[in-house]
Scaffold this motif. Structure first.
Motif, PDB file in Angstrom:
ATOM      1  N   ASP A  39     -62.889  32.216  -3.723  1.00 46.87           N
ATOM      2  CA  ASP A  39     -62.227  33.289  -2.789  1.00 46.87           C
ATOM      3  C   ASP A  39     -63.044  34.484  -2.987  1.00 46.87           C
ATOM      4  OD1 ASP A  39     -60.176  33.971  -1.166  1.00 46.87           O
ATOM      5  OD2 ASP A  39     -58.680  34.816  -2.793  1.00 46.87           O
ATOM      6  N   GLN A  40     -64.309  34.480  -2.498  1.00 46.98           N
ATOM      7  CA  GLN A  40     -65.198  35.753  -2.275  1.00 46.98           C
ATOM      8  C   GLN A  40     -65.941  35.119  -0.872  1.00 46.98           C
ATOM      9  OE1 GLN A  40     -67.326  35.668  -5.821  1.00 46.98           O
ATOM     10  NE2 GLN A  40     -66.377  37.423  -6.691  1.00 46.98           N
ATOM     11  N   LEU A  41     -66.021  36.325  -0.289  1.00 46.52           N
ATOM     12  CA  LEU A  41     -66.883  36.237   1.099  1.00 46.52           C
ATOM     13  C   LEU A  41     -68.095  35.598   0.906  1.00 46.52           C
ATOM     14  CD1 LEU A  41     -67.213  39.054   3.985  1.00 46.52           C
ATOM     15  CD2 LEU A  41     -69.120  37.596   3.016  1.00 46.52           C
ATOM     16  N   GLU A  42     -69.125  35.873   0.028  1.00 44.49           N
ATOM     17  CA  GLU A  42     -70.454  35.322  -0.211  1.00 44.49           C
ATOM     18  C   GLU A  42     -70.270  33.969  -0.592  1.00 44.49           C
ATOM     19  OE1 GLU A  42     -70.813  39.439  -1.996  1.00 44.49           O
ATOM     20  OE2 GLU A  42     -69.182  37.873  -1.994  1.00 44.49           O
ATOM     21  N   ALA A  54     -44.404  26.545   2.701  1.00 41.27           N
ATOM     22  CA  ALA A  54     -43.653  27.934   2.358  1.00 41.27           C
ATOM     23  C   ALA A  54     -44.070  29.231   3.387  1.00 41.27           C
ATOM     24  CB  ALA A  54     -44.045  28.298   0.921  1.00 41.27           C
ATOM     25  N   CYS A  55     -44.923  28.758   4.201  1.00 40.70           N
ATOM     26  CA  CYS A  55     -45.582  29.809   5.191  1.00 40.70           C
ATOM     27  C   CYS A  55     -46.266  30.980   4.548  1.00 40.70           C
ATOM     28  CB  CYS A  55     -44.360  30.310   6.320  1.00 40.70           C
ATOM     29  SG  CYS A  55     -43.578  28.972   7.193  1.00 40.70           S
ATOM     30  N   ALA A  56     -46.735  30.574   3.602  1.00 35.50           N
ATOM     31  CA  ALA A  56     -47.558  31.668   2.591  1.00 35.50           C
ATOM     32  C   ALA A  56     -47.821  30.889   1.280  1.00 35.50           C
ATOM     33  CB  ALA A  56     -46.587  32.752   2.023  1.00 35.50           C
ATOM     34  N   PRO A  57     -49.206  31.393   0.718  1.00 37.96           N
ATOM     35  CA  PRO A  57     -49.891  30.860  -0.372  1.00 37.96           C
ATOM     36  C   PRO A  57     -48.621  30.946  -1.566  1.00 37.96           C
ATOM     37  CG  PRO A  57     -51.160  32.288   0.696  1.00 37.96           C
ATOM     38  CD  PRO A  57     -50.321  32.481   1.377  1.00 37.96           C
ATOM     39  N   VAL A  58     -48.576  29.763  -2.225  1.00 41.10           N
ATOM     40  CA  VAL A  58     -47.928  29.931  -3.265  1.00 41.10           C
ATOM     41  C   VAL A  58     -48.423  29.026  -4.485  1.00 41.10           C
ATOM     42  CG1 VAL A  58     -45.481  29.964  -1.914  1.00 41.10           C
ATOM     43  CG2 VAL A  58     -46.572  27.685  -2.555  1.00 41.10           C
ATOM     44  N   GLY A  80     -58.175  21.853  -9.312  1.00 39.21           N
ATOM     45  CA  GLY A  80     -56.981  22.121 -10.165  1.00 39.21           C
ATOM     46  C   GLY A  80     -56.805  23.627  -9.742  1.00 39.21           C
ATOM     47  N   ALA A  81     -57.089  24.358  -8.818  1.00 44.29           N
ATOM     48  CA  ALA A  81     -56.425  25.659  -8.329  1.00 44.29           C
ATOM     49  C   ALA A  81     -55.183  25.602  -8.306  1.00 44.29           C
ATOM     50  CB  ALA A  81     -57.422  26.285  -7.222  1.00 44.29           C
ATOM     51  N   ARG A  82     -54.389  26.655  -8.722  1.00 43.47           N
ATOM     52  CA  ARG A  82     -52.809  26.623  -8.545  1.00 43.47           C
ATOM     53  C   ARG A  82     -52.368  27.033  -7.247  1.00 43.47           C
ATOM     54  NH1 ARG A  82     -50.092  29.000 -13.709  1.00 43.47           N
ATOM     55  NH2 ARG A  82     -50.753  26.946 -14.701  1.00 43.47           N
ATOM     56  N   ARG A  83     -53.371  27.962  -6.538  1.00 47.65           N
ATOM     57  CA  ARG A  83     -52.736  28.542  -5.515  1.00 47.65           C
ATOM     58  C   ARG A  83     -54.081  28.457  -4.385  1.00 47.65           C
ATOM     59  NH1 ARG A  83     -49.457  33.567  -3.841  1.00 47.65           N
ATOM     60  NH2 ARG A  83     -48.398  33.028  -5.627  1.00 47.65           N
ATOM     61  N   ILE A  84     -53.920  28.311  -3.126  1.00 46.58           N
ATOM     62  CA  ILE A  84     -54.715  28.421  -2.021  1.00 46.58           C
ATOM     63  C   ILE A  84     -55.489  29.750  -1.968  1.00 46.58           C
ATOM     64  CG2 ILE A  84     -53.577  29.016  -0.239  1.00 46.58           C
ATOM     65  CD1 ILE A  84     -56.226  26.338   0.013  1.00 46.58           C
ATOM     66  N   GLY A  85     -56.717  29.901  -1.928  1.00 47.06           N
ATOM     67  CA  GLY A  85     -57.501  31.202  -1.907  1.00 47.06           C
ATOM     68  C   GLY A  85     -56.866  32.179  -0.542  1.00 47.06           C
ATOM     69  N   ALA A  86     -56.953  33.281  -0.653  1.00 44.73           N
ATOM     70  CA  ALA A  86     -56.623  34.156   0.409  1.00 44.73           C
ATOM     71  C   ALA A  86     -57.357  34.041   1.655  1.00 44.73           C
ATOM     72  CB  ALA A  86     -56.466  35.787  -0.221  1.00 44.73           C
ATOM     73  N   ILE A  87     -58.936  33.868   1.507  1.00 43.53           N
ATOM     74  CA  ILE A  87     -59.619  33.632   2.368  1.00 43.53           C
ATOM     75  C   ILE A  87     -59.496  32.208   3.151  1.00 43.53           C
ATOM     76  CG2 ILE A  87     -62.044  33.542   3.047  1.00 43.53           C
ATOM     77  CD1 ILE A  87     -62.939  35.511   0.845  1.00 43.53           C
ATOM     78  N   SER A  88     -59.282  31.322   2.436  1.00 44.60           N
ATOM     79  CA  SER A  88     -59.178  29.914   3.000  1.00 44.60           C
ATOM     80  C   SER A  88     -57.714  29.968   3.811  1.00 44.60           C
ATOM     81  CB  SER A  88     -59.095  29.071   1.731  1.00 44.60           C
ATOM     82  OG  SER A  88     -58.940  27.564   2.286  1.00 44.60           O
ATOM     83  N   TRP A  89     -56.696  30.592   3.289  1.00 47.56           N
ATOM     84  CA  TRP A  89     -55.354  30.417   3.807  1.00 47.56           C
ATOM     85  C   TRP A  89     -55.606  31.261   5.276  1.00 47.56           C
ATOM     86  CZ3 TRP A  89     -51.100  28.393   4.379  1.00 47.56           C
ATOM     87  CH2 TRP A  89     -49.936  29.083   4.945  1.00 47.56           C
ATOM     88  N   GLU A  90     -56.374  32.281   5.214  1.00 51.00           N
ATOM     89  CA  GLU A  90     -56.499  32.950   6.580  1.00 51.00           C
ATOM     90  C   GLU A  90     -57.383  32.059   7.664  1.00 51.00           C
ATOM     91  OE1 GLU A  90     -58.206  35.289   9.807  1.00 51.00           O
ATOM     92  OE2 GLU A  90     -59.273  34.522   7.973  1.00 51.00           O
ATOM     93  N   ILE A  91     -58.251  31.449   7.386  1.00 50.20           N
ATOM     94  CA  ILE A  91     -59.395  30.865   8.082  1.00 50.20           C
ATOM     95  C   ILE A  91     -58.653  29.353   8.419  1.00 50.20           C
ATOM     96  CG2 ILE A  91     -61.286  29.511   8.044  1.00 50.20           C
ATOM     97  CD1 ILE A  91     -62.649  31.559   6.223  1.00 50.20           C
ATOM     98  N   THR A  92     -57.823  28.664   7.430  1.00 47.59           N
ATOM     99  CA  THR A  92     -57.227  27.360   7.831  1.00 47.59           C
ATOM    100  C   THR A  92     -56.080  27.864   8.548  1.00 47.59           C
ATOM    101  OG1 THR A  92     -56.138  27.396   5.669  1.00 47.59           O
ATOM    102  CG2 THR A  92     -58.215  26.456   5.805  1.00 47.59           C
ATOM    103  N   GLN A  93     -55.448  28.606   8.736  1.00 48.79           N
ATOM    104  CA  GLN A  93     -54.225  28.904   9.396  1.00 48.79           C
ATOM    105  C   GLN A  93     -54.802  28.941  10.972  1.00 48.79           C
ATOM    106  OE1 GLN A  93     -51.413  28.031   7.906  1.00 48.79           O
ATOM    107  NE2 GLN A  93     -50.388  29.917   8.686  1.00 48.79           N
ATOM    108  N   ARG A  94     -55.927  29.344  11.201  1.00 46.90           N
ATOM    109  CA  ARG A  94     -56.406  29.549  12.758  1.00 46.90           C
ATOM    110  C   ARG A  94     -57.349  28.285  12.999  1.00 46.90           C
ATOM    111  NH1 ARG A  94     -60.316  32.588  13.173  1.00 46.90           N
ATOM    112  NH2 ARG A  94     -60.585  33.292  10.768  1.00 46.90           N
TER     113      ARG A  94
END
Length: 316
Positions: free
Chosen positions: A153-156, A218-222, A235-249
């Motif tokens: 979950d980092q840009l680089e 849930a319409c949001a990372p949980v 084994g991540a417990r929650r989808i990353g914020a960057i991935s959530w934003e990109i995959t939604q689109r």
């Protein structure tokens, strides 16, 4: 954000400063029957053999990009990982001569721990799951000021993963579809950001670690409960914020697979093609073999074989 630009910058940085470190991994093109797929008329399957990458997984791209894009303090770098991100960070740190500390969950296999120690990393095992290791890692980073390398979950890190998609297009052109495993989501984020729906990117998760699938419900990372055959690397417990934003689109399909299908595909890759891969790398083939994903006639479908950090004794 112009992700294509970020991925191009990452590719240029890695080419100029880490060409001695990263590999251009093979793109193996096969007809569907060669993978035990019957009735898939004219389907061409591309295996992107990223398990042959330095450190044994795609993670080397993002971790090295993160290190090269930042000033690294004397305290070095620190990362929490199920294993692969830690191995990649340790390999990158050794290549550029900086200290590395890796926090692992108890679910991580001993083979990955041994690999980390061989790379010169300081290994700390904390808790049961990735989230436990991450909490301890963040506390350590605050204490030492080390550069934090996040597993996904980092840009680089995402831009580095995106160079894999760029490489696929350079090697073979645009596939019709790309099947990719999802844990925290760094890999699918990078691929979806590069392909931008020019290819259909399909998210695949284990039933027992469905971070993206549950987020969509849930319409949001949980937070989700994580277990199963691929929990060491997915084994991540929650989808990353960057991935959530990109995959939604950019990603329409998020599909889940049972452990037995993942395990069967992993063993098939070893027994039939002599590809020793970890369970996470077998989800794309499992999706085809089970019929969860049905390619169209004459489709070109790319399977991301993402990692090979597996104990060979488990492939018997």
């Amino acid at each position: 954000m112009r992700w294509h630009d970020e991925i191009d910058v990452a590719s240029q940085r890695l080419h100029e400063r880490a060409a001695h470190f990263l590999l251009e991994t093979p793109l193996w093109k096969l007809r569907a029957p060669a993978l035990g797929l019957n009735g898939a008329e004219g389907v061409e399957v591309w295996l992107k053999l990223e398990q042959l990458q330095v450190s044994g997984s795609f993670k080397a791209r993002g971790m090295m990009n993160r290190l090269l894009a930042n000033d690294i303090p004397a305290s070095g770098v620190v990362v929490a990982s199920g294993g692969n991100a830690g191995i990649a960070t340790a390999a990158a740190a050794r290549a550029i001569g900086v200290r590395c500390e890796v926090f692992l969950p108890g679910v991580s296999p001993e083979a990955k721990r041994a690999r980390l120690r061989a790379l010169g990393a300081e290994v700390v095992v904390v808790g049961d799951l990735y989230a436990d290791a991450l909490a301890a890692c963040l506390a350590r980073q605050r204490e030492t000021g080390a550069l934090l390398t996040h597993a996904y979950d980092q840009l680089e890190v995402v831009a580095g993963a995106g160079t894999l998609g760029r490489e696929i297009e350079q090697q073979g052109g645009l596939p019709d579809s790309v099947l990719v495993s999802v844990g925290g989501g760094g890999l699918i984020a990078g691929l979806a950001a590069w392909f931008e729906q020019r290819s259909r990117v399909v998210a695949l998760e284990p039933e027992r670690a469905p971070t993206l699938f549950r987020a969509r419900e849930a319409c949001a990372p949980v937070d989700v409960e994580v277990s199963g055959v691929a929990a060491d690397s997915l084994g991540a417990r929650r989808i990353g914020a960057i991935s959530w934003e990109i995959t939604q689109r950019q990603v329409r399909d998020a599909l889940v697979l049972p452990d037995d299908a993942i395990r069967a595909a992993q063993l098939w890759l070893w027994k039939e093609l002599k590809l020793a891969v970890e369970p996470a790398a077998a989800l794309p083939l499992a999706a085809l073999q089970t019929g969860l994903y049905l390619p169209r006639a004459s489709e070109k479908v790319c399977l991301i074989i993402c990692g090979a950090n597996v104990d060979p004794g488990t492939l018997a």
